[in-house]
Motif scaffolding. Structure first.
Motif, mmCIF file in Angstrom:
data_model
loop_
_atom_site.group_PDB
_atom_site.id
_atom_site.type_symbol
_atom_site.label_atom_id
_atom_site.label_comp_id
_atom_site.label_asym_id
_atom_site.label_seq_id
_atom_site.Cartn_x
_atom_site.Cartn_y
_atom_site.Cartn_z
ATOM 1 N N GLY A 1 0.913 -1.437 0.155
ATOM 2 C CA GLY A 1 0.004 0.071 -0.072
ATOM 3 C C GLY A 1 0.814 1.258 -0.019
ATOM 4 N N ILE A 2 1.834 1.192 0.806
ATOM 5 C CA ILE A 2 2.813 2.436 0.843
ATOM 6 C C ILE A 2 3.503 2.627 -0.596
ATOM 7 N N ARG A 3 3.727 1.530 -1.218
ATOM 8 C CA ARG A 3 4.573 1.805 -2.677
ATOM 9 C C ARG A 3 3.285 2.309 -3.589
ATOM 10 N N LEU A 4 2.121 1.783 -3.392
ATOM 11 C CA LEU A 4 1.128 2.041 -4.262
ATOM 12 C C LEU A 4 0.835 3.678 -4.077
ATOM 13 N N ALA A 5 0.818 4.114 -2.766
ATOM 14 C CA ALA A 5 0.206 5.657 -2.328
ATOM 15 C C ALA A 5 1.537 6.316 -3.093
ATOM 16 N N GLY A 6 2.901 5.858 -3.001
ATOM 17 C CA GLY A 6 3.907 6.783 -3.504
ATOM 18 C C GLY A 6 3.802 6.936 -4.988
ATOM 19 N N LYS A 7 3.207 5.646 -5.709
ATOM 20 C CA LYS A 7 3.256 5.745 -7.168
ATOM 21 C C LYS A 7 2.001 6.579 -7.459
ATOM 22 N N MET A 8 0.994 6.460 -6.760
ATOM 23 C CA MET A 8 -0.096 7.309 -7.002
ATOM 24 C C MET A 8 0.068 8.690 -6.844
ATOM 25 N N ARG A 9 0.744 9.111 -5.847
ATOM 26 C CA ARG A 9 1.123 10.384 -5.671
ATOM 27 C C ARG A 9 1.864 11.062 -6.692
ATOM 28 N N ALA A 10 2.821 10.250 -7.128
ATOM 29 C CA ALA A 10 3.716 10.822 -8.249
ATOM 30 C C ALA A 10 2.778 11.145 -9.496
ATOM 31 N N ASP A 11 1.948 10.127 -9.692
ATOM 32 C CA ASP A 11 1.262 10.093 -10.794
ATOM 33 C C ASP A 11 0.161 11.396 -10.854
ATOM 34 N N VAL A 12 -0.243 11.434 -9.532
ATOM 35 C CA VAL A 12 -1.257 12.634 -9.447
ATOM 36 C C VAL A 12 -0.554 13.991 -9.594
ATOM 37 N N VAL A 13 0.693 14.072 -8.989
ATOM 38 C CA VAL A 13 1.341 15.438 -9.314
ATOM 39 C C VAL A 13 1.589 15.577 -10.690
ATOM 40 N N ASP A 14 1.898 14.564 -11.371
ATOM 41 C CA ASP A 14 2.196 14.581 -13.012
ATOM 42 C C ASP A 14 0.851 15.238 -13.722
ATOM 43 N N LEU A 15 -0.393 14.692 -13.309
ATOM 44 C CA LEU A 15 -1.764 14.664 -13.541
ATOM 45 C C LEU A 15 -2.084 16.174 -13.360
ATOM 46 N N LEU A 16 -1.584 16.684 -12.155
ATOM 47 C CA LEU A 16 -2.060 17.967 -11.678
ATOM 48 C C LEU A 16 -1.525 18.996 -12.930
ATOM 49 N N ASP A 17 -0.240 18.623 -13.193
ATOM 50 C CA ASP A 17 0.631 19.488 -14.214
ATOM 51 C C ASP A 17 -0.238 19.578 -15.352
ATOM 52 N N ARG B 1 -5.992 18.012 -6.163
ATOM 53 C CA ARG B 1 -4.979 18.701 -5.057
ATOM 54 C C ARG B 1 -5.326 17.953 -3.766
ATOM 55 N N GLU B 2 -6.406 17.502 -3.395
ATOM 56 C CA GLU B 2 -6.721 16.753 -2.329
ATOM 57 C C GLU B 2 -5.991 15.383 -2.309
ATOM 58 N N LEU B 3 -6.352 14.979 -3.468
ATOM 59 C CA LEU B 3 -5.956 13.475 -3.678
ATOM 60 C C LEU B 3 -4.529 13.412 -3.573
ATOM 61 N N ALA B 4 -3.722 14.374 -4.086
ATOM 62 C CA ALA B 4 -2.271 14.508 -3.810
ATOM 63 C C ALA B 4 -1.819 14.355 -2.564
ATOM 64 N N GLN B 5 -2.637 15.105 -1.560
ATOM 65 C CA GLN B 5 -2.397 15.205 -0.111
ATOM 66 C C GLN B 5 -2.733 13.884 0.465
ATOM 67 N N TRP B 6 -3.867 13.310 -0.011
ATOM 68 C CA TRP B 6 -4.100 12.000 0.570
ATOM 69 C C TRP B 6 -3.298 11.006 0.101
ATOM 70 N N ALA B 7 -2.628 11.074 -0.831
ATOM 71 C CA ALA B 7 -1.651 9.921 -1.242
ATOM 72 C C ALA B 7 -0.419 10.051 -0.240
ATOM 73 N N VAL B 8 -0.063 11.133 0.330
ATOM 74 C CA VAL B 8 0.975 11.343 1.212
ATOM 75 C C VAL B 8 0.515 10.835 2.653
ATOM 76 N N ARG B 9 -0.683 11.333 2.885
ATOM 77 C CA ARG B 9 -1.199 10.832 4.101
ATOM 78 C C ARG B 9 -1.309 9.371 4.266
ATOM 79 N N SER B 10 -1.796 8.821 3.262
ATOM 80 C CA SER B 10 -2.082 7.516 3.201
ATOM 81 C C SER B 10 -0.801 6.682 3.687
ATOM 82 N N ALA B 11 0.187 7.063 3.028
ATOM 83 C CA ALA B 11 1.624 6.405 3.218
ATOM 84 C C ALA B 11 1.941 6.498 4.441
ATOM 85 N N ARG B 12 1.778 7.572 5.131
ATOM 86 C CA ARG B 12 1.980 7.816 6.599
ATOM 87 C C ARG B 12 1.244 7.032 7.329
#
Lengths: 335, 195
Positions: free
Chosen positions: B20-36, B162-173
């Protein structure tokens, strides 16, 4: 009564001797030294185009009695320029700190006021005792998309100025550099160096908020760094070091997910393990030795290196007439 | 409770958390790219302030360190189920608006939606390990997409990502907290939380 007044550099300053009449006979002193009458207009002291050297204690005495009639401290300075403000979280997720300074001195006392707003909420920035130009804020929320707005206002007697920083929670996260970096040679491995370090002590919970690391190293004789990024662990073995060369090594840290890299750690130096050099004799000593004994020091015709029976170490000598060639080869390596 | 404490369950939990932590990390990276990409393609200002959007789960939390493991899992699951619906709505709106004109953005949205679904599944599995099981989604219809103008929809989309990107970080934590051996990081529900 003693007074204080502040004036800008370049200003013209007129000091009255308290309630004394203009035509009263007075004596003015600056830091205890009489001021020449040429600076007086009646009982008023006139200082034109003041500069920093005019700062000091000014006193006015009644002419005949030498009663002190007025005293003031004059501070010559400037209004503050826009302050430089920086905020950073080196102890995430506990909080962050902001620190500030003026780009140029004002030479007179300044007062700083900082406000921190997060959404609709004003947060308390607790001032540090030392250094004085810093305060810290505890996070009340984590993972917020709402930005923080920090405004610093600096005020002195001659004016005020302010600056505002706006940032989000993740952007200011920057750990302190790793601590206790140690680099050691690896026995019997001339191309390896073992590097270890510790998490910065200011990082409160590395288990929940792990750090990743960036290691850089180079031999002292070269300018180009090698870099290695490490996602976990606090040690690494360099396996491609140049044999015999002294290396400089540094490590930086970053939260695994957010923020920016720390500054580089203190640099450490290390040289990979090298085999102890074998001590060699001169030809004359070889000749002397071989005249005393027979064939024990004579290498077989195919041998290009020293006799295995030769002792290596301090005080011992090995007999080898091709040693000069070997030495020459090593010499090239060490240039 | 017994299932939650067994060595097999502990190993399974740890494995699910690590993945899950790895998935959250990948998800966050993809969401950040998607945001751009989203900001650029929708003609938005990257620094635009978006006020709290109705229906978008907010990652911000107070006293995060005091949450129990079960609270973390439940809040995460509720969030990702909501994001699953929101991203599906965004994807549908995107197709209606642009059709095939911006396939790259559509693909990026679809990819993130898939990861969100996978993460929600991970969370459901973790909750099953707690002998609690995930709350049912049946009977709770997805909230309809609000009727918004084009610009409002774009801003809403920005808020979602934006919130999804934050959640991805929170979820890993959160998942890292679950792997900690301390009682505070444990997943067992407290007495107060038991049904």
């Amino acid at each position: 009564d003693s007074h204080v007044q502040y004036e800008r550099i370049g200003a013209d300053v007129t000091m009255k001797c308290g309630s004394m009449d203009w035509d009263a006979a007075v004596t003015w002193t600056a830091n205890g030294t009489d001021i020449d009458e040429s600076h007086l207009n009646g009982s008023y002291l006139i200082l034109k185009n003041v500069d920093l050297t005019h700062s000091g204690q000014y006193s006015c005495y009644e002419g005949s009695s030498w009663h002190l009639k007025y005293q003031t401290y004059l501070g010559v300075g400037t209004p503050p320029k826009e302050p430089v403000l920086m905020c950073r979280s080196n102890n995430y997720p506990k909080g962050f700190y902001c620190s500030w300074h003026l780009p140029t001195p004002t030479y007179i006392p300044n007062f700083f006021n900082i406000s921190v707003i997060h959404g609709m909420r004003e947060m308390v920035c607790e001032k540090d005792i030392f250094p004085k130009n810093r305060c810290h804020i505890r996070y009340l929320q984590l993972f917020s998309t709402v930005k923080y707005k920090v405004t610093l206002t600096v005020t002195n007697a001659l004016g005020k100025n302010s600056t505002t920083l706006t940032f989000d929670e993740f952007a200011i996260v920057k750990p302190d550099p790793p601590e206790s970096v140690v680099a050691k040679p690896v026995p019997n491995n001339p191309r390896r160096l073992e590097v270890s370090w510790q998490n910065p002590s200011s990082w409160p919970d590395p288990e929940s908020f792990p750090l990743k690391f960036f290691l850089r190293y180079r031999p002292l004789i070269l300018d180009q760094w090698q870099h290695v990024e490490l996602s976990d662990g606090t040690s690494h073995t360099i396996t491609d070091a140049y044999a015999g060369k002294e290396y400089i090594i540094q490590v930086a840290a970053k939260d695994n997910d957010i923020g920016t890299w720390s500054d580089w750690s203190v640099a450490v130096h290390a040289t990979p393990w090298t085999e102890e050099p074998k001590h060699l004799t001169t030809e004359a000593q070889v000749t002397e030795t071989t005249s005393a004994s027979t064939s024990s020091f004579m290498p077989p015709p195919t041998t290009k290196i020293c006799d295995k029976g030769a002792v290596v170490g301090s005080g011992a000598v090995a007999v080898c007439w091709t040693a000069g060639l070997v030495l020459a080869a090593y010499g090239v390596l060490f240039i | 409770m017994a299932a939650a404490d067994s060595p097999a369950a502990t190993l399974r939990r740890r494995d699910l958390c690590s993945r899950g932590i790895r998935l959250a990390g990948k998800m966050r990276a993809d969401v950040v790219d998607l945001l751009d990409t989203y900001v650029e393609r929708q003609g938005l200002d990257a620094s635009a302030s978006v006020s709290a959007v109705e229906g978008v789960p907010v990652a911000a939390v107070e006293r995060w360190d005091e949450q129990t493991g079960t609270q973390r899992l439940l809040e995460n699951l509720a969030a990702y189920r909501a994001f699953r619906v929101l991203l599906a709505q965004m994807l549908e709106e995107h197709r209606e608006q642009l059709g095939e004109a911006d396939a790259a953005l559509g693909r990026a949205l679809a990819s993130v939606l898939l990861q969100v679904s996978a993460f929600a599944y991970h969370l459901e599995e973790l909750l099953r390990l707690e002998s609690r099981g995930p709350p049912s989604e049946e009977g709770a219809p997805a909230p309809p997409a609000p009727h918004l103008g084009l610009f409002e929809r774009k801003l809403r989309g920005l808020g979602v990502l934006r919130e999804l990107a934050q959640w991805a970080v929170r979820s890993a934590r959160d998942l890292r907290q679950l792997t900690k051996p301390s009682p505070g990081g444990g997943s067992a529900p407290s007495r107060a939380e038991s049904p």
